[in-house]
Design a protein around this motif. Sequence first.
Motif, PDB file in Angstrom:
ATOM      1  N   TRP A 218      78.970  55.636  10.389  1.00 34.59           N
ATOM      2  CA  TRP A 218      78.383  53.633  10.940  1.00 34.59           C
ATOM      3  C   TRP A 218      77.586  53.772  12.542  1.00 34.59           C
ATOM      4  CZ3 TRP A 218      78.362  50.648   6.487  1.00 34.59           C
ATOM      5  CH2 TRP A 218      78.531  50.884   6.148  1.00 34.59           C
ATOM      6  N   GLN A 219      78.399  54.177  13.135  1.00 29.59           N
ATOM      7  CA  GLN A 219      78.117  54.275  14.950  1.00 29.59           C
ATOM      8  C   GLN A 219      76.279  54.712  14.287  1.00 29.59           C
ATOM      9  OE1 GLN A 219      80.404  54.931  13.349  1.00 29.59           O
ATOM     10  NE2 GLN A 219      82.502  54.445  14.869  1.00 29.59           N
ATOM     11  N   TRP A 220      76.244  56.305  13.897  1.00 28.98           N
ATOM     12  CA  TRP A 220      74.632  56.485  13.336  1.00 28.98           C
ATOM     13  C   TRP A 220      73.515  55.659  13.071  1.00 28.98           C
ATOM     14  CZ3 TRP A 220      72.756  59.628  16.797  1.00 28.98           C
ATOM     15  CH2 TRP A 220      73.639  60.943  17.414  1.00 28.98           C
ATOM     16  N   LEU A 221      74.641  55.155  12.168  1.00 34.30           N
ATOM     17  CA  LEU A 221      73.354  54.553  10.952  1.00 34.30           C
ATOM     18  C   LEU A 221      72.687  52.945  12.213  1.00 34.30           C
ATOM     19  CD1 LEU A 221      72.556  52.869   8.770  1.00 34.30           C
ATOM     20  CD2 LEU A 221      74.661  51.909   8.613  1.00 34.30           C
ATOM     21  N   GLY A 222      74.126  52.101  12.913  1.00 34.34           N
ATOM     22  CA  GLY A 222      73.814  51.622  13.747  1.00 34.34           C
ATOM     23  C   GLY A 222      72.569  51.697  14.401  1.00 34.34           C
ATOM     24  N   GLY A 223      72.816  52.850  15.407  1.00 30.68           N
ATOM     25  CA  GLY A 223      71.239  53.745  15.881  1.00 30.68           C
ATOM     26  C   GLY A 223      70.192  53.799  15.132  1.00 30.68           C
ATOM     27  N   PHE A 224      70.371  54.182  13.450  1.00 29.84           N
ATOM     28  CA  PHE A 224      68.475  54.304  13.153  1.00 29.84           C
ATOM     29  C   PHE A 224      68.419  52.971  12.682  1.00 29.84           C
ATOM     30  CE2 PHE A 224      67.312  54.766   8.526  1.00 29.84           C
ATOM     31  CZ  PHE A 224      66.257  56.084   8.967  1.00 29.84           C
ATOM     32  N   ILE A 225      69.107  52.136  12.169  1.00 30.05           N
ATOM     33  CA  ILE A 225      68.466  50.921  12.246  1.00 30.05           C
ATOM     34  C   ILE A 225      68.124  49.868  12.908  1.00 30.05           C
ATOM     35  CG2 ILE A 225      69.288  48.359  11.611  1.00 30.05           C
ATOM     36  CD1 ILE A 225      71.508  48.776  10.170  1.00 30.05           C
ATOM     37  N   ALA A 226      67.925  50.282  14.872  1.00 30.25           N
ATOM     38  CA  ALA A 226      67.143  49.734  16.128  1.00 30.25           C
ATOM     39  C   ALA A 226      66.788  51.410  16.326  1.00 30.25           C
ATOM     40  CB  ALA A 226      68.455  50.834  17.214  1.00 30.25           C
ATOM     41  N   PHE A 227      66.511  52.525  16.037  1.00 26.67           N
ATOM     42  CA  PHE A 227      65.401  53.006  15.594  1.00 26.67           C
ATOM     43  C   PHE A 227      63.921  52.833  14.714  1.00 26.67           C
ATOM     44  CE2 PHE A 227      63.543  56.432  13.484  1.00 26.67           C
ATOM     45  CZ  PHE A 227      62.088  57.320  14.074  1.00 26.67           C
ATOM     46  N   LEU A 228      64.723  51.839  13.569  1.00 28.51           N
ATOM     47  CA  LEU A 228      63.863  51.311  12.402  1.00 28.51           C
ATOM     48  C   LEU A 228      63.114  50.337  12.864  1.00 28.51           C
ATOM     49  CD1 LEU A 228      65.226  52.146   9.361  1.00 28.51           C
ATOM     50  CD2 LEU A 228      63.125  53.341   9.873  1.00 28.51           C
ATOM     51  N   ILE A 229      63.659  49.263  13.466  1.00 22.39           N
ATOM     52  CA  ILE A 229      63.100  47.932  14.086  1.00 22.39           C
ATOM     53  C   ILE A 229      62.369  48.607  14.947  1.00 22.39           C
ATOM     54  CG2 ILE A 229      64.274  45.961  15.211  1.00 22.39           C
ATOM     55  CD1 ILE A 229      66.591  45.985  14.052  1.00 22.39           C
ATOM     56  N   TYR A 230      62.209  49.086  15.773  1.00 22.09           N
ATOM     57  CA  TYR A 230      61.938  49.651  17.317  1.00 22.09           C
ATOM     58  C   TYR A 230      60.614  50.160  16.744  1.00 22.09           C
ATOM     59  CZ  TYR A 230      59.402  51.994  21.818  1.00 22.09           C
ATOM     60  OH  TYR A 230      59.098  52.171  21.837  1.00 22.09           O
ATOM     61  N   MET A 231      60.621  51.267  15.612  1.00 20.03           N
ATOM     62  CA  MET A 231      59.293  51.649  15.603  1.00 20.03           C
ATOM     63  C   MET A 231      58.671  50.865  14.412  1.00 20.03           C
ATOM     64  SD  MET A 231      59.473  55.125  16.924  1.00 20.03           S
ATOM     65  CE  MET A 231      58.373  56.132  15.542  1.00 20.03           C
ATOM     66  N   ILE A 232      59.189  50.290  13.231  1.00 19.16           N
ATOM     67  CA  ILE A 232      58.097  49.337  13.290  1.00 19.16           C
ATOM     68  C   ILE A 232      57.305  48.070  13.409  1.00 19.16           C
ATOM     69  CG2 ILE A 232      58.208  47.603  11.032  1.00 19.16           C
ATOM     70  CD1 ILE A 232      60.452  49.221   9.652  1.00 19.16           C
ATOM     71  N   THR A 233      58.473  47.784  14.427  1.00 17.94           N
ATOM     72  CA  THR A 233      58.137  46.701  15.339  1.00 17.94           C
ATOM     73  C   THR A 233      56.244  47.409  15.652  1.00 17.94           C
ATOM     74  OG1 THR A 233      60.099  45.519  15.391  1.00 17.94           O
ATOM     75  CG2 THR A 233      58.486  45.044  16.450  1.00 17.94           C
ATOM     76  N   THR A 234      56.709  48.262  17.116  1.00 21.14           N
ATOM     77  CA  THR A 234      56.163  48.957  17.730  1.00 21.14           C
ATOM     78  C   THR A 234      54.338  49.302  17.068  1.00 21.14           C
ATOM     79  OG1 THR A 234      57.753  49.864  19.330  1.00 21.14           O
ATOM     80  CG2 THR A 234      55.006  51.069  19.018  1.00 21.14           C
ATOM     81  N   PHE A 235      54.782  49.602  15.510  1.00 28.78           N
ATOM     82  CA  PHE A 235      53.644  49.950  15.127  1.00 28.78           C
ATOM     83  C   PHE A 235      52.230  49.067  14.155  1.00 28.78           C
ATOM     84  CE2 PHE A 235      55.422  54.491  16.276  1.00 28.78           C
ATOM     85  CZ  PHE A 235      54.222  54.741  17.304  1.00 28.78           C
ATOM     86  N   SER A 236      53.359  48.286  13.914  1.00 26.31           N
ATOM     87  CA  SER A 236      52.789  47.343  12.732  1.00 26.31           C
ATOM     88  C   SER A 236      52.196  45.951  13.430  1.00 26.31           C
ATOM     89  CB  SER A 236      53.582  47.625  12.338  1.00 26.31           C
ATOM     90  OG  SER A 236      55.072  46.521  11.813  1.00 26.31           O
TER      91      SER A 236
END
Length: 502
Positions: A218-236
């Motif tokens: 669950w901790q890694w899932l939280g970090g992965f969600i933060a990563f996805l939000i950042y990457m999707i927003t940055t490139f789209s």
Amino acid sequence: MADVRRVEEGLGHTPVIEEQVHEKNEKIIKDEDHQHENHKEKNGQVHDKLVEPKGEEAEEPVIRQKTKRVATLDAFRGLTIVIMILVDDAGGAWARIDHSPWNGCTLADFVMPFFLFIVGVAIALALKRIQKVGNTVKKIIIRTIKLLLWGIILQGGYSHAPDDLSYGIDMKQIRWCGILQRIALVYLIVALIETFTTKVRPTVLKSGHFSIFSAYRWQWLGGFIAFLIYMITTFSLYVSDWSYEFDEDHQIKKYIVKCGMRGHLGPACNAVGYVDRQAWGIKHLYASPVWIRLKACTLSYPEMGPLRKDAPSWCNGPFEPEGLLSSISAIVSGTIGVHYGHVLIHFKGHSERLKHWVSMGLVLIIIAIILHFTDAIPMNKQLYSFSYVCFTAGAAGIVFSGLYIVIDVWGYRTPTLFLEWIGMNALFVFVMAAQGIFAGFINGWYYKREDNNLVNWIQEHVFNDVWKNERVGQLLYVIFAEITFWGVVSGILHKFGIYWKL
């Protein structure tokens, strides 16, 4: 046990690790074994001593719980504060250690991720056992609010220390973001995830090299969600044109920056800056971004200097280095720190801990180097790019492991004592030294002119004049009059048991 220990924000005192050994029908440890255990304790290991009770209860020994501080945490935190003071106050004279103007990673660029890394480690230890989730959540929220308020007071523009003796800020221009604000956000998210998953935590790990990752999924899932939000927003996210006003020679001029693009990672048209302009307003962003030292802006690169005649329109524009989207990416740094704390809890042997820490640090560094040098995702502190997260977190893991070997394995505490002292009172030193509050107070006692004060006199006559070199004098002033001074002060405070915490 208290619900929350002393260091959840990563700038306070270090919690202890408790390791219990439950055995039945154990006899009293012989004197020879006592000597052996004491030898191990000096090398950083923690053991529980068994005491034989008297009377009817003599069949089962009573376990007396021992605790031991992990001195590496204090030393690492102290090292981070020392680097911060060094780069903040000597970076102007030594541009190579100052923040990278854009892509790349310098000494100054390690400070923020090192803070977030140790915040994560401290959270894992402090929230190892939770009795009441509601009380813990309340304490987390209160501490987050305190960090936010301190951050706004110190970096929002209200305090002009140490050189400007005035104070106050127009609320139309107050800076909402900053170092403590970013720490507060990362702390809040990571600590809440750690708290709400307390019932699904394992007490004993299953066999397998990756069991610790699955145990804390669950901790890694939280970090992965933060990563996805950042990457999707940055490139789209589509970044439109923007404008700003700048006071040039007492004349307000308006500049327009042309963008109209997606996925750009340059200074002018990235999604990180766009999100902050929309969220906070352009007047509430950091007004002196480091990109003004770029070759495109000045011939004095990598140092500050006058703008080129053909400098782009964005060179004087504001940009928030601790903004919203980049702080979401910074959650990954805290998540990696939490993982290192979990390793410290579950792996009891030094070699097991070090193998895991060092191997993970090296993997992160290799990923970062590949992403950076293939130009896929350059290392960039201002954007808090994924390669930057990996590189700095990997470096934090390696440095942490090195300190652990020296301090907690080999037991060499003396060489790093001043780092431990500073680390135990990190928040105090951060406010007084890194934010210039103490120097500002001293500067308030001047003679005839504001610049004729004790701080300037010491810097000029004790260091610059003696070495006949302003750059060397500045560096030595920071090392001896600031870092060494606050190390001694922290040692005195530790001697009297005085710690400033939130």
